[in-house]
Write an enzyme that holds these catalytic residues in place. Structure first.
Site, PDB file in Angstrom:
ATOM      1  N   VAL A   1      49.351  31.665  39.219  1.00 27.80           N
ATOM      2  CA  VAL A   1      50.560  31.993  40.034  1.00 27.80           C
ATOM      3  C   VAL A   1      50.413  32.932  40.992  1.00 27.80           C
ATOM      4  O   VAL A   1      51.441  33.171  41.883  1.00 27.80           O
ATOM      5  CB  VAL A   1      51.727  32.359  39.080  1.00 27.80           C
TER       6      VAL A   1
ATOM      7  N   LYS B   1      41.280  45.320  34.894  1.00 29.84           N
ATOM      8  CA  LYS B   1      41.441  44.070  34.338  1.00 29.84           C
ATOM      9  C   LYS B   1      41.002  44.102  32.874  1.00 29.84           C
ATOM     10  O   LYS B   1      39.742  44.100  32.555  1.00 29.84           O
ATOM     11  CB  LYS B   1      40.706  42.820  34.949  1.00 29.84           C
TER      12      LYS B   1
ATOM     13  N   THR C   1      38.345  36.263  31.635  1.00 29.99           N
ATOM     14  CA  THR C   1      37.924  34.970  30.858  1.00 29.99           C
ATOM     15  C   THR C   1      37.207  33.819  32.115  1.00 29.99           C
ATOM     16  O   THR C   1      38.063  33.829  33.133  1.00 29.99           O
ATOM     17  CB  THR C   1      38.824  34.484  29.824  1.00 29.99           C
TER      18      THR C   1
ATOM     19  N   GLY D   1      46.934  35.494  32.511  1.00 28.34           N
ATOM     20  CA  GLY D   1      47.907  34.473  32.044  1.00 28.34           C
ATOM     21  C   GLY D   1      49.440  35.321  31.939  1.00 28.34           C
ATOM     22  O   GLY D   1      49.528  36.034  32.956  1.00 28.34           O
TER      23      GLY D   1
ATOM     24  N   GLY E   1      54.258  34.465  43.987  1.00 28.57           N
ATOM     25  CA  GLY E   1      52.680  34.496  44.358  1.00 28.57           C
ATOM     26  C   GLY E   1      52.163  33.878  45.633  1.00 28.57           C
ATOM     27  O   GLY E   1      50.815  33.839  45.841  1.00 28.57           O
TER      28      GLY E   1
END
Length: 246
Positions: free
Chosen positions: A13, A37, A41, A112, A170
Site C-alpha cells: 500500500v 524495520k 521478509t 504488512g 500511499g
C-alpha cells in the site's frame, strides 16, 4: 515526536515510500533520522530491504533491520519456516528507544498490516507502539475497498489505546476514478483522524534527488510537509457531494 510508527492496511500500500517521504522532509529540515524495520521478509542476502530503500530515497542517517527472513510471509511464519528466532515487540521498542537517544526522529516501519504477527505468542507492531507510547500513521490504498480496511485498522488502534496520528494514501493514481476521489472525503471520516498526505503512484522509482524535492508537497504540515489536501491533477470532490446524482 521522536518515534513514529508507520503501519498499513495491508501489503503493497506504500508504507516504504511513505516512510521515505517522512524521513526526507525531516532530513531537509536538518533533523537526524533513523529508519527501523523490525522484520524484513521475502528479501535475500545482499538485496536491498525496505529500510535501506527508504534511507536511499530520503538520505536518512541510519538504517536498522532487526531480522531478515527469506520467504515472503508474515514474520512469525517466515521465522518458523526458516528455523530462525522471531522478532518480539519488546525488542522493537528497546531498539527504537535506543535510536531515539541519538536521533531526532525514529521511523518504525511495520510489515504488512497492524496485527501481522511477529512471533508465535501473537506479538504485533501495535504492541511495540504501545510500549513506546508512539503515535501511529496508517498508510492506505486509494481505491475501492480501502474504507473498510482503514476503518478496521483505525478501530483496532483506538481499541488498544494507541494514538492514531492520521492516514496517508500511499499511491495516488494518475487518473483517479470516482471511488478514489470520494475516498479523499470518506477516509478521514472512517478513520476518525486526518488525512496527512498522498503520494503519487510511482514515486519510489524517482531518483533520490527528485524524490526529496517532491516529498514536502506530498505530506501535510504535521508530517513536516506543505500538502493542504488538494488532490493532484485537479481531481474535484464535488462529484462526491450529497445530491450529485440528482
Amino acid at each position: 515526536m521522536s518515534v513514529l510508527v508507520i503501519t498499513g492496511t495491508g501489503t503493497e500500500v506504500g508504507k516504504t515510500v511513505t516512510t521515505a517521504a517522512v524521513a526526507a522532509v525531516a532530513v531537509a529540515a536538518g533533523r537526524s533520522v533513523a529508519v527501523l524495520k523490525p522484520a524484513q521478509t521475502g528479501v535475500g542476502p545482499g538485496e536491498r530491504g525496505d529500510a535501506e530503500e527508504a534511507t536511499r530515497l530520503s538520505g536518512a542517517l541510519t538504517t536498522v533491520e532487526l531480522a531478515r527472513y527469506p520467504e515472503p510471509l508474515a514474520p512469525a511464519t517466515a521465522a518458523r519456516r526458516a528455523g530462525m528466532s522471531p522478532v518480539r515487540p519488546h525488542e522493537v521498542a528497546r531498539v527504537a528507544a535506543e535510536l531515539a537517544t541519538a536521533h531526532d526522529l525514529v521511523l518504525v516501519e511495520g510489515a504488512g498490516g497492524l496485527l501481522v504477527r511477529f512471533d508465535e505468542e501473537g506479538g504485533t507492531l501495535a504492541d511495540a507502539a504501545r510500549l513506546l507510547g508512539a503515535p501511529v500513521v496508517v498508510v492506505a490504498a486509494a481505491g475501492l475497498g480501502t474504507l473498510n480496511a482503514t476503518e478496521l485498522t483505525s478501530r483496532e488502534l483506538r481499541g488498544q489505546g494507541l494514538d492514531l496520528a492520521g492516514v496517508v494514501i500511499g499511491s495516488w493514481p494518475q487518473e483517479a476514478d470516482l471511488a478514489a476521489r470520494c475516498n479523499l472525503v470518506d477516509l478521514p471520516v472512517v478513520a476518525g483522524a486526518p488525512l496527512l498526505g498522498m503520494l503519487p503512484a510511482g514515486v519510489g522509482a524517482l531518483a533520490p534527488a527528485d524524490f526529496r524535492a517532491g516529498a514536502p508537497g506530498w505530506l501535510a504540515p504535521r508530517l513536516g510537509g506543505r500538502w493542504e489536501g488538494a488532490a493532484p491533477g485537479g481531481a474535484g470532490l464535488d462529484v462526491c457531494a450529497y445530491g450529485a446524482m440528482r
